[in-house]
Structure formats: structure tokens, C-alpha cells
Design an enzyme around this catalytic site. Structure first.
Site, short mmCIF file in Angstrom:
data_model
loop_
_atom_site.label_atom_id
_atom_site.label_comp_id
_atom_site.label_asym_id
_atom_site.label_seq_id
_atom_site.Cartn_x
_atom_site.Cartn_y
_atom_site.Cartn_z
N TYR A 157 -13.47 -1.53 11.84
CA TYR A 157 -11.89 -1.21 11.67
C TYR A 157 -11.12 -1.20 12.82
O TYR A 157 -10.16 -1.57 12.91
CB TYR A 157 -12.08 0.10 10.90
CG TYR A 157 -10.59 0.73 10.75
CD1 TYR A 157 -9.61 0.33 9.83
CD2 TYR A 157 -10.53 2.24 11.32
CE1 TYR A 157 -8.50 0.94 9.69
CE2 TYR A 157 -9.08 2.83 11.22
CZ TYR A 157 -8.22 2.05 10.25
OH TYR A 157 -6.92 2.70 10.23
N GLY A 193 -0.45 7.84 0.82
CA GLY A 193 -0.52 8.05 2.24
C GLY A 193 0.69 7.69 2.97
O GLY A 193 1.79 7.83 2.47
N GLY A 213 2.17 4.85 3.43
CA GLY A 213 3.13 3.84 2.74
C GLY A 213 3.86 4.73 1.52
O GLY A 213 5.29 4.36 1.64
N GLY A 256 0.76 -1.08 -0.23
CA GLY A 256 -0.04 -0.03 -0.07
C GLY A 256 0.86 1.28 -0.04
O GLY A 256 0.74 2.07 0.64
N SER A 257 1.94 1.34 -0.85
CA SER A 257 2.57 2.28 -0.96
C SER A 257 2.53 3.29 -2.13
O SER A 257 3.22 4.14 -2.55
CB SER A 257 4.03 2.10 -0.67
OG SER A 257 4.49 0.86 -1.60
N1 LIG Z 1 -4.19 7.71 8.09
C1 LIG Z 1 -4.17 7.31 9.45
O1 LIG Z 1 -4.66 8.23 10.15
C2 LIG Z 1 -4.03 6.00 10.03
C3 LIG Z 1 -3.98 5.71 11.31
C4 LIG Z 1 -3.97 4.60 11.79
C5 LIG Z 1 -3.59 3.63 11.00
N2 LIG Z 1 -3.35 3.85 9.51
C6 LIG Z 1 -3.17 2.52 8.83
O2 LIG Z 1 -2.17 2.76 7.95
C7 LIG Z 1 -2.39 2.16 6.67
C8 LIG Z 1 -2.38 3.41 5.60
O3 LIG Z 1 -3.48 4.18 5.62
P1 LIG Z 1 -3.58 5.53 4.71
O4 LIG Z 1 -4.06 6.50 5.56
O5 LIG Z 1 -2.02 5.79 4.15
O6 LIG Z 1 -4.42 5.01 3.66
P2 LIG Z 1 -4.32 5.29 2.05
O7 LIG Z 1 -3.89 6.78 1.66
O8 LIG Z 1 -6.05 5.34 1.73
O9 LIG Z 1 -3.45 4.32 1.14
C9 LIG Z 1 -3.91 3.03 1.47
C10 LIG Z 1 -3.07 2.22 0.67
O10 LIG Z 1 -3.36 0.56 0.89
C11 LIG Z 1 -3.56 -0.04 -0.40
N3 LIG Z 1 -4.59 -0.94 -0.25
C12 LIG Z 1 -5.85 -0.89 0.12
N4 LIG Z 1 -6.73 -2.10 -0.01
C13 LIG Z 1 -5.78 -2.80 -0.65
C14 LIG Z 1 -5.99 -4.37 -1.11
N5 LIG Z 1 -7.00 -4.88 -0.95
N6 LIG Z 1 -4.68 -4.87 -1.75
C15 LIG Z 1 -3.67 -4.02 -1.92
N7 LIG Z 1 -3.45 -2.77 -1.48
C16 LIG Z 1 -4.75 -2.11 -1.00
C17 LIG Z 1 -3.97 1.28 -1.63
O11 LIG Z 1 -3.46 0.96 -2.78
P3 LIG Z 1 -4.12 1.44 -4.06
O12 LIG Z 1 -5.07 2.76 -3.86
O13 LIG Z 1 -3.28 1.35 -5.22
O14 LIG Z 1 -5.26 0.37 -4.36
C18 LIG Z 1 -3.21 2.48 -0.85
O15 LIG Z 1 -1.77 2.09 -1.28
C19 LIG Z 1 -3.74 1.48 6.62
O16 LIG Z 1 -3.54 0.20 7.01
C20 LIG Z 1 -4.51 2.18 7.75
O17 LIG Z 1 -5.49 1.44 8.36
C21 LIG Z 1 -3.91 4.73 8.99
#
Ligand SMILES: NC(=O)c1ccc[n+]([C@@H]2O[C@H](COP(=O)([O-])OP(=O)(O)OC[C@H]3O[C@@H](n4cnc5c(N)ncnc54)[C@H](OP(=O)(O)O)[C@@H]3O)[C@@H](O)[C@H]2O)c1
Length: 266
Positions: free
Chosen positions: A155, A18, A20, A14-15
Site C-alpha cells: 500500500y 470516508g 471521498g 470513492g465518495s
Molecule cells: N483514511 C486515511 O487515513 C488515508 C490516509 C492517506 C490516504 N488515504 C487514501 O484516501 C482514499 C480514501 O480513503 P478512505 O480512508 O476514505 O477509505 P474508505 O472509507 O474505505 O473509502 C474508500 C472508497 O473507495 C471506493 N473503492 C475502493 N475500491 C474501489 C474500486 N475497486 N472501484 C471503485 N471504488 C472503490 C469505496 O467504494 P465502495 O465502498 O462503495 O465500494 C469507497 O468509496 C484512499 O485512496 C486511501 O488510500 C486515506
């Protein structure tokens, strides 16, 4: 501190966006050869290209980690140029639904993507790390694992499962040279968060511009010691430390990067 990841190959799931994306960029800046992963081809390739433009090494793999076949193909493609030494299990998603709207299917899907996807990658890539006697598995957890909100319960529970499995994995990997740790973000400002907060701001009287909205949203939703959302780079920095040899003696640990949002002494 020079983290010196030269010679290491890292897969950050997921890089393409965000946290990643920020992590892939920082690991590459510290010398790792990074495999950028996502499902969206253009976004994934854009991140890899930005890394190469900055002088780093990056290739891409595409695939859905929510199926056994998709995850197997991602693992295969990620190891074409050499084994993976560092796995950052970051890919994940959530829908902002209430207890009454979160159906059993929603719970199942969220668990599959957020938890089982990471397990699939661990099963594919950790045996090789164990054989080579060096490896790092970093699981992105979250403050909602410890301090869940009433909303999106499906979640919150997946974050708790991630924390738990990462510690179990650490115990399993004792004396192997491979560590497993958690980086636990608070509320980090990625595109989707900003869009959501900006959308609900008028109804809550938080203001019109981001400068007006942020302090009000923070106070109401995520009160913390810094009065702001976190930055993706702040998560990436904790991940990079855990990937380095400085963190050799750290295993089964959680680094909270949340500005003090989580009210726990330890
Ligand atoms: N942002 C926060 O405040 C926060 C806080 C706590 C934890 N987190 C965790 O941190 C991680 C990243 O969050 P983010 O906020 O950066 O999210 P984001 O911007 O929505 O990015 C999510 C990434 O995960 C990939 N992804 C989603 N579903 C997938 C699947 N089924 N197979 C392969 N790739 C998949 C997406 O790929 P594509 O878009 O290319 O499909 C994207 O690269 C998540 O696991 C989230 O639960 C985030």
C-alpha cells in the site's frame, strides 16, 4: 474565501464513504454539481441524497474502477449530463498485511486498484478538460508515500506512485489550463481506522473508550503536533482549494494535511 465552483462538474471517485464522501459534500457546498461514485449502491445514493437535502446538486455512478470496462462505464455515466471539469482520484483500499503476508498477487491487486484505476479515469476525462482549456485533477496520496511504515508495504508503494504520476501529469498539462496536484493525508479518522485502532487497543493497553484510546494510539502510531487523528473535512478543504481558481498557479504540488506527522521541512 468563496471558492465559487458554480458551473463546474466534479467526479469524486470513492465518495460513498470516508474522505471521498467529505470531499463530495464540500465541493457541492461550494457550488459544484457533484457525481458521487462508489460500488455500494445504498451508500453511494445516501451520500448523494444528503447533498441534495443540503441544497446541493448530486447524481450517482456505480462501478468498479479496477477493470478497463468498469472504469469506462463510470466515465461514460459520469458525463451523461455534461463534461467533468474536476476529477478527484480518491478511490482506494489496503489490507493491513506484513511484508511476509503481502503476496505478489496482493501487490498487483493493490497497484491496480490504487494506481491504475486513477490512470484509467485520467485517460477518459482529462482529454476533454484539455480541449475546453480548464480542468482540475486532484490525486489523493498519503504520508506513507514519503515516510513508509514496515507494514502494508504494497500500500505504501501505491501512494508513492500516485504522488509521482500526479507530478508527471502536471508537466504533461503545461499551458493547457488544467492542473494536477496531490493532497497528502496523514492518518485520518474514517470508520475503518477507528474500528482497527479500537480492536488492537486492549492488547496494547491503550484503554477502553475512544477518549482514552486516541491519545495513546496517536503517540505510538502517528505522533503529530496536534495529538489526534485528522478529520475527513480537513482533507476535503485542501481538495476544494485546489479545485478553485485561487489555485490556478499551483500545479504539480503536494499539500500535506497531516498535523505535522511527516517530518519533512518541505
Ligand atoms: N483514511 C486515511 O487515513 C488515508 C490516509 C492517506 C490516504 N488515504 C487514501 O484516501 C482514499 C480514501 O480513503 P478512505 O480512508 O476514505 O477509505 P474508505 O472509507 O474505505 O473509502 C474508500 C472508497 O473507495 C471506493 N473503492 C475502493 N475500491 C474501489 C474500486 N475497486 N472501484 C471503485 N471504488 C472503490 C469505496 O467504494 P465502495 O465502498 O462503495 O465500494 C469507497 O468509496 C484512499 O485512496 C486511501 O488510500 C486515506
Amino acid at each position: 474565501m468563496k471558492l465559487d465552483l458554480i458551473g463546474k462538474r466534479a467526479l469524486v471517485t470513492g465518495s460513498s464513504a470516508g474522505l471521498g464522501e467529505a470531499t463530495a459534500k464540500l465541493l457541492a457546498a461550494e457550488g459544484a454539481a457533484v457525481v458521487v461514485h462508489g460500488r455500494d449502491k445504498r451508500r453511494t445514493e445516501d451520500v448523494a441524497e444528503a447533498i441534495r437535502q443540503a441544497g446541493g446538486s448530486a447524481t450517482t455512478v456505480l462501478g468498479d474502477l479496477a477493470t478497463d470496462e468498469g472504469a469506462a462505464e463510470v466515465a461514460r455515466a459520469a458525463t451523461v449530463d455534461g463534461p467533468i471539469d474536476i476529477l478527484v482520484n480518491n478511490a482506494g483500499f489496503y489490507r493491513h498485511v506484513s511484508w511476509s503476508d503481502a503476496s505478489p498477487e496482493e501487490w498487483n491487486e493493490t497497484y491496480n486498484v490504487n494506481v491504475v484505476s486513477g490512470v484509467r479515469m485520467i485517460k477518459h476525462l482529462v482529454p476533454g478538460m484539455r480541449e475546453r482549456g480548464w480542468g482540475r485533477v486532484i490525486t489523493i496520496g498519503g504520508g506513507l508515500a514519503l515516510q513508509p511504515m514496515n507494514t502494508h508495504p504494497q500500500y505504501n508503494a501505491t501512494l508513492a506512485a500516485r504522488h509521482n504520476l500526479a507530478v508527471s501529469l502536471a508537466r504533461e498539462l503545461r499551458n493547457t489550463g488544467v492542473t494536477s496536484n496531490v493532497v497528502s493525508p496523514g492518518a485520518i479518522l474514517v470508520e475503518a481506522t477507528k474500528e482497527f485502532v479500537t480492536r488492537i487497543a486492549p492488547a496494547r493497553g491503550w484503554g477502553e473508550t475512544w477518549e482514552e484510546i486516541q491519545p495513546n494510539a496517536v503517540e505510538e502510531l502517528i505522533p503529530n503536533d496536534h495529538g489526534r487523528f485528522g478529520k475527513p473535512d480537513e482533507i476535503a478543504a485542501a481538495v476544494a482549494y485546489l479545485c478553485s481558481n485561487y489555485a490556478e498557479y499551483v500545479s504539480g504540488a503536494t499539500i500535506r494535511v497531516d498535523g505535522g506527522l511527516i517530518r519533512s521541512a518541505f
